[in-house]
Design a protein around this motif. Structure first.
Motif, PDB file in Angstrom:
ATOM      1  N   GLY A  87      30.742  14.951  25.399  1.00 53.51           N
ATOM      2  CA  GLY A  87      29.603  14.549  24.582  1.00 53.51           C
ATOM      3  C   GLY A  87      28.312  14.600  25.374  1.00 53.51           C
ATOM      4  O   GLY A  87      28.160  15.387  26.304  1.00 53.51           O
ATOM      5  N   THR A  88      27.388  13.726  25.027  1.00 57.76           N
ATOM      6  CA  THR A  88      26.092  13.685  25.692  1.00 57.76           C
ATOM      7  C   THR A  88      26.173  12.861  26.975  1.00 57.76           C
ATOM      8  O   THR A  88      27.155  12.149  27.227  1.00 57.76           O
ATOM      9  N   ALA A  89      25.105  12.921  27.757  1.00 55.57           N
ATOM     10  CA  ALA A  89      25.040  12.114  28.980  1.00 55.57           C
ATOM     11  C   ALA A  89      25.092  10.634  28.642  1.00 55.57           C
ATOM     12  O   ALA A  89      25.755   9.843  29.327  1.00 55.57           O
ATOM     13  N   GLY A  90      24.387  10.225  27.584  1.00 59.15           N
ATOM     14  CA  GLY A  90      24.402   8.825  27.175  1.00 59.15           C
ATOM     15  C   GLY A  90      25.781   8.364  26.757  1.00 59.15           C
ATOM     16  O   GLY A  90      26.214   7.255  27.088  1.00 59.15           O
ATOM     17  N   THR A  91      26.485   9.223  26.035  1.00 60.25           N
ATOM     18  CA  THR A  91      27.857   8.900  25.631  1.00 60.25           C
ATOM     19  C   THR A  91      28.748   8.711  26.856  1.00 60.25           C
ATOM     20  O   THR A  91      29.520   7.746  26.934  1.00 60.25           O
ATOM     21  N   ALA A  92      28.650   9.614  27.818  1.00 59.63           N
ATOM     22  CA  ALA A  92      29.475   9.510  29.027  1.00 59.63           C
ATOM     23  C   ALA A  92      29.200   8.205  29.761  1.00 59.63           C
ATOM     24  O   ALA A  92      30.123   7.545  30.258  1.00 59.63           O
ATOM     25  N   GLU A  93      27.941   7.807  29.791  1.00 59.22           N
ATOM     26  CA  GLU A  93      27.564   6.575  30.495  1.00 59.22           C
ATOM     27  C   GLU A  93      28.061   5.341  29.759  1.00 59.22           C
ATOM     28  O   GLU A  93      28.569   4.398  30.370  1.00 59.22           O
ATOM     29  N   ARG A  94      27.928   5.350  28.434  1.00 61.33           N
ATOM     30  CA  ARG A  94      28.311   4.163  27.657  1.00 61.33           C
ATOM     31  C   ARG A  94      29.823   4.026  27.516  1.00 61.33           C
ATOM     32  O   ARG A  94      30.354   2.910  27.563  1.00 61.33           O
ATOM     33  N   ILE A  95      30.538   5.141  27.336  1.00 64.93           N
ATOM     34  CA  ILE A  95      31.985   5.098  27.115  1.00 64.93           C
ATOM     35  C   ILE A  95      32.736   4.965  28.435  1.00 64.93           C
ATOM     36  O   ILE A  95      33.705   4.219  28.559  1.00 64.93           O
ATOM     37  N   PRO A  98      37.354   8.402  30.346  1.00 68.34           N
ATOM     38  CA  PRO A  98      37.583   9.851  30.241  1.00 68.34           C
ATOM     39  C   PRO A  98      36.363  10.641  29.776  1.00 68.34           C
ATOM     40  O   PRO A  98      36.438  11.868  29.659  1.00 68.34           O
ATOM     41  N   ALA A  99      35.253   9.957  29.474  1.00 72.03           N
ATOM     42  CA  ALA A  99      34.095  10.639  28.892  1.00 72.03           C
ATOM     43  C   ALA A  99      33.247  11.320  29.955  1.00 72.03           C
ATOM     44  O   ALA A  99      32.996  10.760  31.022  1.00 72.03           O
ATOM     45  N   ARG A 100      32.803  12.526  29.638  1.00 73.75           N
ATOM     46  CA  ARG A 100      31.915  13.235  30.537  1.00 73.75           C
ATOM     47  C   ARG A 100      30.879  14.005  29.733  1.00 73.75           C
ATOM     48  O   ARG A 100      31.104  14.392  28.583  1.00 73.75           O
ATOM     49  N   GLU A 101      29.725  14.228  30.351  1.00 73.21           N
ATOM     50  CA  GLU A 101      28.661  14.962  29.691  1.00 73.21           C
ATOM     51  C   GLU A 101      29.006  16.448  29.622  1.00 73.21           C
ATOM     52  O   GLU A 101      29.504  17.027  30.580  1.00 73.21           O
ATOM     53  N   LEU A 102      28.717  17.045  28.464  1.00 70.67           N
ATOM     54  CA  LEU A 102      28.740  18.496  28.329  1.00 70.67           C
ATOM     55  C   LEU A 102      27.297  18.934  28.060  1.00 70.67           C
ATOM     56  O   LEU A 102      26.817  18.841  26.936  1.00 70.67           O
ATOM     57  N   PRO A 103      26.580  19.379  29.096  1.00 72.90           N
ATOM     58  CA  PRO A 103      25.164  19.718  28.926  1.00 72.90           C
ATOM     59  C   PRO A 103      24.962  20.871  27.946  1.00 72.90           C
ATOM     60  O   PRO A 103      25.863  21.695  27.727  1.00 72.90           O
ATOM     61  N   LEU A 104      23.751  20.946  27.389  1.00 74.29           N
ATOM     62  CA  LEU A 104      23.430  22.010  26.450  1.00 74.29           C
ATOM     63  C   LEU A 104      23.581  23.385  27.098  1.00 74.29           C
ATOM     64  O   LEU A 104      23.112  23.612  28.219  1.00 74.29           O
ATOM     65  N   TRP A 105      24.258  24.255  26.358  1.00 75.87           N
ATOM     66  CA  TRP A 105      24.461  25.657  26.724  1.00 75.87           C
ATOM     67  C   TRP A 105      25.334  25.833  27.974  1.00 75.87           C
ATOM     68  O   TRP A 105      25.417  26.912  28.518  1.00 75.87           O
ATOM     69  N   GLN A 106      25.978  24.763  28.400  1.00 77.93           N
ATOM     70  CA  GLN A 106      26.951  24.867  29.484  1.00 77.93           C
ATOM     71  C   GLN A 106      28.355  24.669  28.920  1.00 77.93           C
ATOM     72  O   GLN A 106      28.530  24.080  27.854  1.00 77.93           O
ATOM     73  N   GLY A 107      29.342  25.176  29.652  1.00 74.33           N
ATOM     74  CA  GLY A 107      30.695  25.133  29.132  1.00 74.33           C
ATOM     75  C   GLY A 107      31.697  24.555  30.103  1.00 74.33           C
ATOM     76  O   GLY A 107      31.448  24.465  31.309  1.00 74.33           O
ATOM     77  N   ILE A 108      32.844  24.186  29.558  1.00 70.58           N
ATOM     78  CA  ILE A 108      33.968  23.693  30.342  1.00 70.58           C
ATOM     79  C   ILE A 108      35.223  24.286  29.723  1.00 70.58           C
ATOM     80  O   ILE A 108      35.315  24.469  28.504  1.00 70.58           O
ATOM     81  N   VAL A 115      34.688  25.420  25.953  1.00 69.58           N
ATOM     82  CA  VAL A 115      33.902  24.543  25.080  1.00 69.58           C
ATOM     83  C   VAL A 115      32.464  24.535  25.585  1.00 69.58           C
ATOM     84  O   VAL A 115      32.208  24.150  26.728  1.00 69.58           O
ATOM     85  N   THR A 116      31.538  24.979  24.761  1.00 73.54           N
ATOM     86  CA  THR A 116      30.123  25.032  25.124  1.00 73.54           C
ATOM     87  C   THR A 116      29.353  23.988  24.324  1.00 73.54           C
ATOM     88  O   THR A 116      29.523  23.881  23.104  1.00 73.54           O
ATOM     89  N   GLY A 117      28.514  23.217  25.004  1.00 74.14           N
ATOM     90  CA  GLY A 117      27.676  22.228  24.330  1.00 74.14           C
ATOM     91  C   GLY A 117      26.458  22.889  23.697  1.00 74.14           C
ATOM     92  O   GLY A 117      25.804  23.713  24.329  1.00 74.14           O
ATOM     93  N   VAL A 118      26.183  22.550  22.442  1.00 71.92           N
ATOM     94  CA  VAL A 118      25.039  23.128  21.734  1.00 71.92           C
ATOM     95  C   VAL A 118      24.215  22.008  21.087  1.00 71.92           C
ATOM     96  O   VAL A 118      24.700  20.894  20.898  1.00 71.92           O
ATOM     97  N   PRO A 119      22.962  22.301  20.744  1.00 69.71           N
ATOM     98  CA  PRO A 119      22.088  21.251  20.205  1.00 69.71           C
ATOM     99  C   PRO A 119      22.501  20.776  18.814  1.00 69.71           C
ATOM    100  O   PRO A 119      23.176  21.477  18.060  1.00 69.71           O
ATOM    101  N   ALA A 120      22.049  19.589  18.487  1.00 75.10           N
ATOM    102  CA  ALA A 120      22.123  19.031  17.141  1.00 75.10           C
ATOM    103  C   ALA A 120      20.975  18.035  17.013  1.00 75.10           C
ATOM    104  O   ALA A 120      20.636  17.377  17.989  1.00 75.10           O
ATOM    105  N   ARG A 121      20.386  17.953  15.827  1.00 77.19           N
ATOM    106  CA  ARG A 121      19.326  16.960  15.610  1.00 77.19           C
ATOM    107  C   ARG A 121      19.668  16.136  14.374  1.00 77.19           C
ATOM    108  O   ARG A 121      19.762  16.656  13.274  1.00 77.19           O
ATOM    109  N   HIS A 122      19.831  14.849  14.581  1.00 76.06           N
ATOM    110  CA  HIS A 122      20.362  13.925  13.580  1.00 76.06           C
ATOM    111  C   HIS A 122      19.224  13.352  12.727  1.00 76.06           C
ATOM    112  O   HIS A 122      19.024  12.144  12.667  1.00 76.06           O
ATOM    113  N   GLY A 123      18.480  14.265  12.071  1.00 73.26           N
ATOM    114  CA  GLY A 123      17.366  13.832  11.253  1.00 73.26           C
ATOM    115  C   GLY A 123      16.219  14.819  11.342  1.00 73.26           C
ATOM    116  O   GLY A 123      16.366  15.926  11.857  1.00 73.26           O
ATOM    117  N   PRO A 124      15.035  14.446  10.848  1.00 75.45           N
ATOM    118  CA  PRO A 124      13.889  15.354  10.891  1.00 75.45           C
ATOM    119  C   PRO A 124      13.332  15.501  12.300  1.00 75.45           C
ATOM    120  O   PRO A 124      13.697  14.745  13.214  1.00 75.45           O
TER     121      PRO A 124
END
Length: 251
Positions: A87-95, A98-108, A115-124
């Motif tokens: 997930g995101t860096a914030g998710t990795a920090e809060r959870i 086993p949680a780790r950041e998957l940075p944008l446009w990087q893969g694991i 698995v490649t991390g891609v953008p999302a915007r949760h609203g306008p």
């Protein structure tokens, strides 16, 4: 090797790709109220499959952890039972754990799947300070269909960016429901018409809509989706698995 999906409920689905099993946004609570500060999200439908019935999962693709309609109480407990949460860096920090950041446009690599991390915007535009960071995912591998998991994304511009960088996409798992926030009087996820447009942008051969019912803040339900896809002549791309059933996805 076949690609399958098992729709659990809400934003939760079990994807098997190249023998690797991915779970999206775990939500396993029964129906009920979920307070967020001064607001309450109301869950209307429980999961078709419980966490003990899933079998082994190689990784959780967690779009974000800030809202209970994407990670509820039992879903949060479940994260400590899996080997990897992306997930995101914030998710990795809060959870943690086993949680780790998957940075944008990087893969694991998870098994034989990239698995490649891609953008999302949760609203306008400009709403990120209220809704927080969200991650989408693209899954690829040799001789495998490409799979896009949108997470809670409301932007067709971002869908175009993903198509430009990683498209075309074979299978699109799109979060919809046209969720509405009273906090900023805006829509937080794609509506049915926008999901159909996203399918066109991605040139997706197969589209699996999830997160399209089960919560009180959604302004559409699953019945809106077939009509929107039919209007654009895309009915043959649409797969809407019955809750709990394992469905083979073509590509």
């Amino acid at each position: 090797m076949t690609t399958t999906v098992q729709f659990i409920g809400g934003p939760t689905a079990l994807l098997e790709l190249g023998g690797v099993r991915f779970l999206t946004d775990p939500t396993f609570d029964p129906p009920g109220d979920h307070p967020i500060g001064t607001r309450v999200q109301v869950k209307l439908i429980g999961p078709a499959v419980g966490p003990d019935e899933l079998g082994p999962v190689d990784a959780v693709l967690l779009s974000h952890d800030q809202h209970p309609d994407n990670l509820d109480d039992l879903g949060r407990e479940y994260l400590q039972r899996v080997p990897l949460v992306l997930g995101t860096a914030g998710t990795a920090e809060r959870i943690g754990g086993p949680a780790r950041e998957l940075p944008l446009w990087q893969g694991i690599d998870v098994g034989g799947v990239r698995v490649t991390g891609v953008p999302a915007r949760h609203g306008p535009m400009g709403s990120e300070y209220l809704t927080g960071e969200v991650r989408g995912f693209v899954l690829t591998g040799p001789d495998l269909p490409s799979v896009y998991v949108s997470g809670d994304n409301a932007s067709l511009g971002i869908v175009q960016e993903i198509a430009d960088n990683l498209g075309p996409i074979d299978i699109a798992v799109l979060f919809g429901g046209r969720g509405r926030s009273t906090l900023m009087d805006a829509y937080l996820t794609l509506g049915a018409d926008e999901m159909a447009r996203a399918a066109e942008i991605l040139q997706a051969k197969t589209v699996v809509p999830i997160h399209i019912d089960g919560w009180g803040h959604f302004t559409e339900d699953r019945s809106a989706v077939p009509a929107a896809f039919a209007k654009r002549g895309l009915s043959d791309r649409l797969v809407m698995p019955p809750a709990g059933e394992v469905v083979i996805l073509g590509a």
